[in-house]
Write an enzyme that holds these catalytic residues in place. Sequence first.
Site, PDB file in Angstrom:
ATOM      1  N   LYS A 173     -10.230  15.350   1.582  1.00 42.46           N
ATOM      2  CA  LYS A 173      -9.148  14.752   2.382  1.00 42.46           C
ATOM      3  C   LYS A 173      -9.687  14.259   3.740  1.00 42.46           C
ATOM      4  CE  LYS A 173      -5.519  17.577   0.289  1.00 42.46           C
ATOM      5  NZ  LYS A 173      -4.298  18.367   0.572  1.00 42.46           N
ATOM      6  N   TYR A 189       1.395  11.814  -4.731  1.00 41.40           N
ATOM      7  CA  TYR A 189       2.120  13.031  -4.353  1.00 41.40           C
ATOM      8  C   TYR A 189       3.596  12.983  -4.758  1.00 41.40           C
ATOM      9  CZ  TYR A 189      -1.722  15.079  -1.622  1.00 41.40           C
ATOM     10  OH  TYR A 189      -2.900  15.684  -1.244  1.00 41.40           O
ATOM     11  N   ASN A 226      -6.018  20.981   4.470  1.00 43.91           N
ATOM     12  CA  ASN A 226      -6.700  21.981   3.634  1.00 43.91           C
ATOM     13  C   ASN A 226      -7.905  21.399   2.900  1.00 43.91           C
ATOM     14  OD1 ASN A 226      -5.275  20.518   1.764  1.00 43.91           O
ATOM     15  ND2 ASN A 226      -4.375  22.278   0.726  1.00 43.91           N
ATOM     16  N   HIS A 253      -8.294  18.182  -2.336  1.00 42.75           N
ATOM     17  CA  HIS A 253      -7.251  18.188  -3.373  1.00 42.75           C
ATOM     18  C   HIS A 253      -7.934  18.250  -4.724  1.00 42.75           C
ATOM     19  CE1 HIS A 253      -3.760  17.017  -5.769  1.00 42.75           C
ATOM     20  NE2 HIS A 253      -4.618  16.278  -6.452  1.00 42.75           N
ATOM     21  N   GLU A 285      -4.024  11.435 -12.302  1.00 42.52           N
ATOM     22  CA  GLU A 285      -4.665  11.172 -11.015  1.00 42.52           C
ATOM     23  C   GLU A 285      -5.949  10.349 -11.172  1.00 42.52           C
ATOM     24  OE1 GLU A 285      -4.854  15.130  -9.314  1.00 42.52           O
ATOM     25  OE2 GLU A 285      -2.689  15.167  -9.000  1.00 42.52           O
TER      26      GLU A 285
END
Length: 143
Positions: free
Chosen positions: A9, A49, A112, A115, A126
């Site tokens: 990310k 998302y 975080n 992903h 995805e």
Amino acid sequence: MEKTFLMVKPDGVQRSLIGDIVARFEKKGFQLVGAKLMSIPTELAEEHYGEHKERPFFGELVDFITSGPVFAMVWQGENVIATARQMMGSTNPKDAAPGTIRGDFGITVGKNIIHGSDSPASAEREIGLFFKEAELVDYSKLA
Ligand code: CMP
């Protein structure tokens, strides 16, 4: 061969963690079959998302993932979906064990670091959102 979608990310890219993260999956024995450094358009972020659309943090999530470049990857190997999730650690870095990516590098649930697809269906969806078939390599003919 099982494949999964993993993405460093914007916080991970900004903090120069791409190399460390790639090395972990290489050393584990998985094969990198596709990778690109890219900025995610808002429409792609909203689709990626989509399952979180009704969550209060959806806007924040889309804003964050589009805030800077990400490093999108496809990895393959036996049980790569579940094993990569173990290597990433719990979604919230405060619960992630030391030795996992989020346990070692993250502090907050929004930022975080990485992903990873959570199921075979998510992985297929995805990978298809981020990569064309021709962007994935084939190692199967290697001696
Ligand atoms: P990821 O695995 O990319 O999938 C959905 C993301 O939503 C998750 O990682 C977190 O980064 C993010 N997320 C989950 N809960 C929250 C929250 N309470 N606030 C902000 N982001 C969240």
